[in-house]
Design an enzyme around this catalytic site. Structure first.
Site, PDB file in Angstrom:
ATOM      1  N   HIS A 151     -36.266 -23.683  65.598  1.00  0.00           N
ATOM      2  CA  HIS A 151     -35.966 -24.565  64.470  1.00  0.00           C
ATOM      3  C   HIS A 151     -34.558 -25.139  64.597  1.00  0.00           C
ATOM      4  CE1 HIS A 151     -35.951 -25.735  60.110  1.00  0.00           C
ATOM      5  NE2 HIS A 151     -34.653 -25.550  60.286  1.00  0.00           N
ATOM      6  N   GLU A 152     -33.587 -24.284  64.885  1.00  0.00           N
ATOM      7  CA  GLU A 152     -32.203 -24.747  64.993  1.00  0.00           C
ATOM      8  C   GLU A 152     -32.011 -25.652  66.213  1.00  0.00           C
ATOM      9  OE1 GLU A 152     -29.948 -24.414  62.622  1.00  0.00           O
ATOM     10  OE2 GLU A 152     -31.607 -23.502  61.542  1.00  0.00           O
ATOM     11  N   HIS A 155     -33.148 -29.163  65.385  1.00  0.00           N
ATOM     12  CA  HIS A 155     -32.179 -30.004  64.677  1.00  0.00           C
ATOM     13  C   HIS A 155     -31.290 -30.737  65.684  1.00  0.00           C
ATOM     14  CE1 HIS A 155     -32.887 -29.259  60.481  1.00  0.00           C
ATOM     15  NE2 HIS A 155     -32.694 -27.959  60.570  1.00  0.00           N
ATOM     16  N   GLU A 208     -35.845 -31.149  57.798  1.00  0.00           N
ATOM     17  CA  GLU A 208     -36.272 -29.748  57.827  1.00  0.00           C
ATOM     18  C   GLU A 208     -37.716 -29.629  58.290  1.00  0.00           C
ATOM     19  OE1 GLU A 208     -34.581 -26.973  57.458  1.00  0.00           O
ATOM     20  OE2 GLU A 208     -32.753 -28.140  57.210  1.00  0.00           O
TER      21      GLU A 208
END
Length: 277
Positions: A151-152, A155, A208
């Site tokens: 997820h990070e 980004h 997100e």
């Protein structure tokens, strides 16, 4: 998230100057087409020079590690949790170039900071940090760690910070998109003088959602169970309001987020099963 929240109780250690070796991974063939649908990345990001932003991120990351080291809160290379984090990253990185062609040039790095704070991040250019609080308080499995890391990383790969900076700075400076495309350097200058903004950016709901889905696919391709994304965010929801959950200030949990992940798990399950074989 602020550096002042670091808790020095965990480690007595030296600077972990570790950079993941990705040369071999870059020689791998590109994987099959993406299974999740997140559309095209925001064109606004092009108003901020990628290299300038990545250099600013490197500087902030180095400052963060230096402060952690001074507070004896930076994990040594032989720390078991850090070894695990770096092993997971090595499995994820070969699949990043599919989402961003610049990822093959990034000097990926993973470090662990001793703090009760529930937090983790990946800065533009591939600089990753986990806090021990997110590992310990949530009692994360390897699969769940991979979901957070994916997820990070997403980004950074989708350049959400770059897009967010372009939108906010262009608005505050009163600049038109046309002026920027003609070469005015205000946004580039702003990117080089971010202060601590990169550590406290508020991403949009669509950012997100993109990070959830891209991270889900990255982790599945690397052989991590996609179902862990659902259990992870359920755990995240449970720590809401318990204090110290800085991760949730920028990554709010909720039923809709979990439902969206549940809808997409079947799309990547085949990738996971193939990776496991």
């Amino acid at each position: 998230m602020t550096i002042a929240l670091l808790n020095p109780f965990v480690f007595s250690c030296r600077r972990c100057a570790w950079v993941l070796g990705v040369a071999a991974a870059l020689a791998l063939p590109l994987p099959a087409l993406a299974q999740v649908d997140v559309g095209s990345a925001s064109a606004l990001r092009k108003l901020v020079p990628a290299q300038t932003l990545e250099q600013a991120a490197d500087k902030q990351y180095d400052q963060l590690l230096a402060q952690a080291k001074a507070q004896r809160a930076l994990a040594p290379d032989n720390n078991a949790q850090l070894v695990k984090l770096r092993a997971i990253a090595r499995r994820l990185i070969p699949f990043t170039s599919q989402w961003n062609s610049r990822a093959g040039q990034w000097r990926w790095e993973v470090n662990l900071i001793g703090s009760s704070e529930v937090n983790a991040f990946c800065m533009p250019g591939g600089k990753i940090a986990f806090y021990t609080g997110i590992l310990d308080r949530l009692k994360l499995t390897d699969d769940e760690i991979a979901m957070i890391m994916g997820h990070e990383m997403a980004h950074a790969l989708r350049e959400h910070a770059r897009s967010r900076l372009a939108k906010t700075q262009a608005t505050s400076l009163g600049l038109s998109i046309g002026a920027q495309l003609l070469g005015l350097g205000d946004l580039g200058n702003a990117a080089a003088n971010l202060g601590t903004q990169l550590l406290s950016l508020q991403y949009s709901r669509s950012d997100e959602s993109e990070a959830d889905l891209v991270g889900l696919e990255l982790a599945a391709r690397a052989g991590y169970n996609p179902q862990a994304a659902v259990t992870l965010w359920r755990k995240m929801g449970e720590v809401t309001g318990s204090g110290g959950a800085s991760f949730l200030s920028t990554h709010p949990s909720g039923p809709e987020r979990i439902r969206e992940l549940e809808r997409n798990v079947p799309r990547v399950m085949g990738l996971y099963q193939q990776a496991r074989r």
